[in-house]
Enzyme design. Structure first.
Site, PDB file in Angstrom:
ATOM      1  N   LYS A   1       0.894  -0.920  -0.119  1.00  0.00           N
ATOM      2  CA  LYS A   1      -0.046  -0.078   0.048  1.00  0.00           C
ATOM      3  C   LYS A   1       0.843   1.332  -0.040  1.00  0.00           C
ATOM      4  CE  LYS A   1      -1.507   2.766   2.879  1.00  0.00           C
ATOM      5  NZ  LYS A   1      -1.716   4.137   2.008  1.00  0.00           N
TER       6      LYS A   1
ATOM      7  N   GLY B   1      -4.682   3.125  -1.551  1.00  0.00           N
ATOM      8  CA  GLY B   1      -5.908   3.424  -0.626  1.00  0.00           C
ATOM      9  C   GLY B   1      -5.417   4.261   0.678  1.00  0.00           C
TER      10      GLY B   1
ATOM     11  N   GLY C   1      -4.425   5.349   4.591  1.00  0.00           N
ATOM     12  CA  GLY C   1      -3.913   4.672   5.882  1.00  0.00           C
ATOM     13  C   GLY C   1      -4.979   3.969   6.856  1.00  0.00           C
ATOM     14  N   PRO C   2      -6.074   4.924   7.102  1.00  0.00           N
ATOM     15  CA  PRO C   2      -6.926   4.030   8.098  1.00  0.00           C
ATOM     16  C   PRO C   2      -7.870   3.221   7.715  1.00  0.00           C
ATOM     17  CG  PRO C   2      -6.960   6.678   8.125  1.00  0.00           C
ATOM     18  CD  PRO C   2      -6.021   6.235   6.821  1.00  0.00           C
TER      19      PRO C   2
ATOM     20  N   VAL D   1      -6.934   0.961   3.978  1.00  0.00           N
ATOM     21  CA  VAL D   1      -6.086   0.131   3.485  1.00  0.00           C
ATOM     22  C   VAL D   1      -5.154  -0.378   4.267  1.00  0.00           C
ATOM     23  CG1 VAL D   1      -4.797  -0.861   1.447  1.00  0.00           C
ATOM     24  CG2 VAL D   1      -6.868   0.312   1.212  1.00  0.00           C
ATOM     25  N   GLY D   2      -4.444   0.682   4.971  1.00  0.00           N
ATOM     26  CA  GLY D   2      -3.196   0.541   5.888  1.00  0.00           C
ATOM     27  C   GLY D   2      -3.523  -0.207   7.118  1.00  0.00           C
TER      28      GLY D   2
ATOM     29  N   GLU E   1      10.683   2.040   9.731  1.00  0.00           N
ATOM     30  CA  GLU E   1      11.545   2.988   9.422  1.00  0.00           C
ATOM     31  C   GLU E   1      10.745   4.365   9.735  1.00  0.00           C
ATOM     32  OE1 GLU E   1      14.639   2.616   8.719  1.00  0.00           O
ATOM     33  OE2 GLU E   1      14.770   0.322   8.248  1.00  0.00           O
TER      34      GLU E   1
ATOM     35  N   CYS F   1      13.869  11.882   5.697  1.00  0.00           N
ATOM     36  CA  CYS F   1      14.054  11.296   7.058  1.00  0.00           C
ATOM     37  C   CYS F   1      15.591  11.429   7.758  1.00  0.00           C
ATOM     38  CB  CYS F   1      13.495   9.862   7.255  1.00  0.00           C
ATOM     39  SG  CYS F   1      14.156   8.913   6.010  1.00  0.00           S
TER      40      CYS F   1
ATOM     41  N   GLU G   1      10.518  16.478  14.653  1.00  0.00           N
ATOM     42  CA  GLU G   1      10.881  16.362  13.014  1.00  0.00           C
ATOM     43  C   GLU G   1      10.059  17.516  12.213  1.00  0.00           C
ATOM     44  OE1 GLU G   1       9.735  12.676  10.893  1.00  0.00           O
ATOM     45  OE2 GLU G   1      11.614  12.729  10.077  1.00  0.00           O
TER      46      GLU G   1
HETATM   47  P1  NAD Z   1       2.436   8.636   7.600  1.00  0.00           P
HETATM   48  O1  NAD Z   1       2.759   7.928   8.786  1.00  0.00           O
HETATM   49  O2  NAD Z   1       1.202   9.428   7.867  1.00  0.00           O
HETATM   50  O3  NAD Z   1       2.038   7.720   6.441  1.00  0.00           O
HETATM   51  C1  NAD Z   1       2.883   6.584   6.062  1.00  0.00           C
HETATM   52  C2  NAD Z   1       2.047   5.483   5.373  1.00  0.00           C
HETATM   53  O4  NAD Z   1       1.185   5.116   6.575  1.00  0.00           O
HETATM   54  C3  NAD Z   1       0.995   6.112   4.648  1.00  0.00           C
HETATM   55  O5  NAD Z   1       0.864   5.051   3.442  1.00  0.00           O
HETATM   56  C4  NAD Z   1      -0.173   6.213   5.155  1.00  0.00           C
HETATM   57  O6  NAD Z   1      -1.401   6.068   4.253  1.00  0.00           O
HETATM   58  C5  NAD Z   1      -0.181   4.980   6.089  1.00  0.00           C
HETATM   59  N1  NAD Z   1      -0.877   5.197   7.341  1.00  0.00           N
HETATM   60  C6  NAD Z   1      -1.479   6.363   7.728  1.00  0.00           C
HETATM   61  N2  NAD Z   1      -2.310   5.907   8.921  1.00  0.00           N
HETATM   62  C7  NAD Z   1      -2.226   4.489   9.001  1.00  0.00           C
HETATM   63  C8  NAD Z   1      -2.922   3.651   9.759  1.00  0.00           C
HETATM   64  N3  NAD Z   1      -3.631   3.882  11.057  1.00  0.00           N
HETATM   65  N4  NAD Z   1      -2.407   2.281   9.903  1.00  0.00           N
HETATM   66  C9  NAD Z   1      -2.030   1.773   8.644  1.00  0.00           C
HETATM   67  N5  NAD Z   1      -1.089   2.739   7.846  1.00  0.00           N
HETATM   68  C10 NAD Z   1      -1.382   4.135   7.821  1.00  0.00           C
HETATM   69  O7  NAD Z   1       3.813   9.299   7.296  1.00  0.00           O
HETATM   70  P2  NAD Z   1       3.820  10.238   5.902  1.00  0.00           P
HETATM   71  O8  NAD Z   1       3.245  11.662   6.188  1.00  0.00           O
HETATM   72  O9  NAD Z   1       3.499   9.549   4.821  1.00  0.00           O
HETATM   73  O10 NAD Z   1       5.664  10.307   5.941  1.00  0.00           O
HETATM   74  C11 NAD Z   1       6.192  11.314   6.698  1.00  0.00           C
HETATM   75  C12 NAD Z   1       6.939  10.570   7.883  1.00  0.00           C
HETATM   76  O11 NAD Z   1       7.636   9.566   7.478  1.00  0.00           O
HETATM   77  C13 NAD Z   1       7.842  11.503   8.354  1.00  0.00           C
HETATM   78  O12 NAD Z   1       7.609  11.607   9.838  1.00  0.00           O
HETATM   79  C14 NAD Z   1       9.165  11.042   8.016  1.00  0.00           C
HETATM   80  O13 NAD Z   1      10.222  10.970   8.944  1.00  0.00           O
HETATM   81  C15 NAD Z   1       8.818   9.585   8.063  1.00  0.00           C
HETATM   82  N6  NAD Z   1       9.561   8.916   7.366  1.00  0.00           N
HETATM   83  C16 NAD Z   1      10.799   7.842   7.674  1.00  0.00           C
HETATM   84  C17 NAD Z   1      11.478   7.325   6.647  1.00  0.00           C
HETATM   85  C18 NAD Z   1      12.498   6.238   7.238  1.00  0.00           C
HETATM   86  O14 NAD Z   1      13.197   5.526   6.302  1.00  0.00           O
HETATM   87  N7  NAD Z   1      12.854   6.182   8.481  1.00  0.00           N
HETATM   88  C19 NAD Z   1      11.567   7.441   5.575  1.00  0.00           C
HETATM   89  C20 NAD Z   1      10.396   8.460   4.921  1.00  0.00           C
HETATM   90  C21 NAD Z   1       9.699   8.896   5.849  1.00  0.00           C
END
Ligand code: NAD
Length: 469
Positions: free
Chosen positions: A172, A203, A205-206, A208-209, A247, A281, A377
């Site tokens: 996803k 899809g 996050g809330p 499909v994730g 990550e 990140c 961050e």
């Molecule tokens: P996010 O956590 O909002 O979303 C990441 C993914 O998780 C998306 O696909 C989203 O749809 C999904 N998601 C959201 N809520 C969910 C839930 N309740 N259950 C399952 N899946 C869900 O993060 P973002 O806004 O997409 O990315 C930015 C963040 O990611 C920053 O904090 C950044 O530091 C971090 N990041 C870390 C790395 C790393 O390798 N350490 C790399 C890139 C980004």
């Protein structure tokens, strides 16, 4: 701009209609126009994809290594043929300047995937320990959930490693930048992987994730994104004791010692902090400078930041594109507004292009190491500069973070290496050491659990079995 409309999901080796007719629009953050859409998948779509992945598991895991490696080689070739389209797509859906998109958003994942095709072709390692034969096996069906900032690299780091280790995958991608993952599915279809080895369900996050995180038939969830979502996914997976790799975020320190090459350290440091408009990140968002060079470093950092050209990602002169969304822009502006440190470049009133989600490259000096600016961050082009008097103090400030993902140290080689060893973080670049896409990548503390990339990344997706004889 030609619209990009994807109407189907890639499940069981075929493009299939989604369960619901709902769609998710994809915005160009420079023009602020919605130029494409993808299906808003449902829990039913996830069920179908998991069943396909489960059915494919014995087939894919049972292939001889050479054949699995050859299949990933075909996937790499099919994706390489799309390199220009990948760079353009990320330029459109994320706003990364084209030149950087070609090198980082397309080039890096292709390099990583080539490495995984090579590792996949090697027979799984076995070793004898006394009367035990220790063998490696795939974990099973892997759910991969990825963010928007490096939308193909973050996918390949998981999908490439999981497939190389004999697992099957349900992916996803982020709903903000989903289009590039559809190019991967196109490549998978062309590469003729066994049906169900790789599945794509777009899809939110809330929906499909969450369905992936809580799915009883998914053996492992590999997640990249925010710490808050990582925590929610861990809770969901804990119910069935499923393996999780995370990550997460970072707040990395760039430590510039007394005997550093100051000009290089500051210029490379500013470039690193603002790469991808600061939406990285591993960005070195805290610049720690020895007091003997502090004023000079502040002046140089401010001048370097002010020299960045903001604009159209498709204009060759652009160094900094917009932020990914209006929400991200407002979030970053909020940090700048609340900051109490000394503003030396950028800020809320600095000129930016009229359209697009831009924030001017911003530098703060005299930042309190405990303040919000130094602890949170920000995920935008905002750099904090902090002074120190000794190596011990530099190490203490660098480690004063709930994160520990990356970092840098500049100084005479031996001294810099000794400081690097003391940093509680997953990676450190000494005197500009280049990013290595085959070295382990991952975080200490709240930056995550597990490692990606190269052989360490592959090992995350393996089980180890001891057979006594
Ligand atoms: P996010 O956590 O909002 O979303 C990441 C993914 O998780 C998306 O696909 C989203 O749809 C999904 N998601 C959201 N809520 C969910 C839930 N309740 N259950 C399952 N899946 C869900 O993060 P973002 O806004 O997409 O990315 C930015 C963040 O990611 C920053 O904090 C950044 O530091 C971090 N990041 C870390 C790395 C790393 O390798 N350490 C790399 C890139 C980004």
């Amino acid at each position: 701009m030609t619209p990009v409309h994807r109407e189907q999901l890639y499940i069981g080796g075929a493009w299939v209609p989604p369960d619901s007719r709902a769609r998710i629009g994809v915005e160009n953050p420079y023009t602020e126009e919605v130029f494409g859409h993808v299906p808003a998948g449902t829990a039913e779509d996830v069920d179908l994809a998991v069943s396909a992945a489960r059915a494919a598991l014995p087939v894919w895991a049972g292939l001889p290594s050479a054949e699995r490696g050859a299949a990933l080689g075909r996937l790499h070739r099919a994706l390489t043929a799309r390199a220009d389209e990948i760079a353009r797509t990320v330029g459109l859906e994320l706003g990364t300047p084209l030149k950087i998109a070609k090198a980082v958003q397309a080039g890096l994942p292709l390099t990583v995937l080539a490495g995984y095709a090579e590792l996949a072709a090697r027979p799984w390692t076995e070793e004898s320990i006394g009367n035990s034969l220790v063998v490696h096996e795939p974990v099973g069906v892997v759910g991969a959930i990825t963010p928007w900032n490096y939308p193909l690299h973050q996918v390949i780091a998981k999908v490439g490693a999981a497939l190389a280790a004999g697992n099957t995958v349900v992916l996803k991608p982020s709903e903000m930048t989903p289009l590039v993952a559809f190019l991967l599915a196109d490549a998978a279809a062309e590469a003729d992987l066994p049906p169900g080895a790789f599945n794509l369900v777009s899809g939110t996050g809330p929906v499909v994730g969450a369905a992936i995180a809580g799915h009883r038939a998914i053996d492992m969830v590999s997640f990249t994104g925010s710490t808050a979502t990582g925590r929610a996914i861990s809770h969901a997976a804990a119910d069935r004791i499923a393996r999780v790799s995370l990550e997460l975020g970072g707040k990395s320190a760039n430590v510039i010692l007394e005997d550093a090459d100051l000009v290089k350290a500051v210029k490379v440091g500013v470039g690193n902090a603002f790469l991808n408009s600061g939406q990285t990140c591993t960005a070195w968002t805290r610049m720690l400078v020895h007091r003997s060079h502090y004023d000079e470093a502040v002046e140089l950092a401010a001048k370097t930041a002010a020299g960045y050209t903001l604009g159209d990602p498709f204009d060759a002169a652009t160094r900094l594109g917009p932020l990914a969304s209006a929400g991200q822009k407002e979030r970053v502006r909020g940090f700048i507004e609340r900051a109490t440190a000394r503003l030396v470049a950028g800020g809320l009133d600095a000129p930016v292009p009229a359209a697009g989600h831009f924030v001017a490259p911003t530098v703060f000096a005299d930042v309190d190491p405990d303040s919000e600016l130094a602890q949170e961050e920000i995920f935008g082009p905002v750099l904090s500069i902090i002074g120190f008097d000794s190596d011990d103090e530099a190490v203490a400030i660098a480690n004063n973070s709930r994160y520990g993902l990356a970092g840098a140290v500049w100084g005479s080689d031996e001294r810099a290496l000794s400081v690097a060893r003391r940093l509680r973080t997953g990676a450190v670049d000494v005197n500009g050491g280049a990013f290595n896409p085959f070295a382990p990548f991952g975080g200490y503390k709240q930056s995550g659990i597990g490692r990606e990339l190269g052989a360490y990344g592959l090992a995350e997706f393996q089980q180890v079995k001891a057979i006594q004889q």
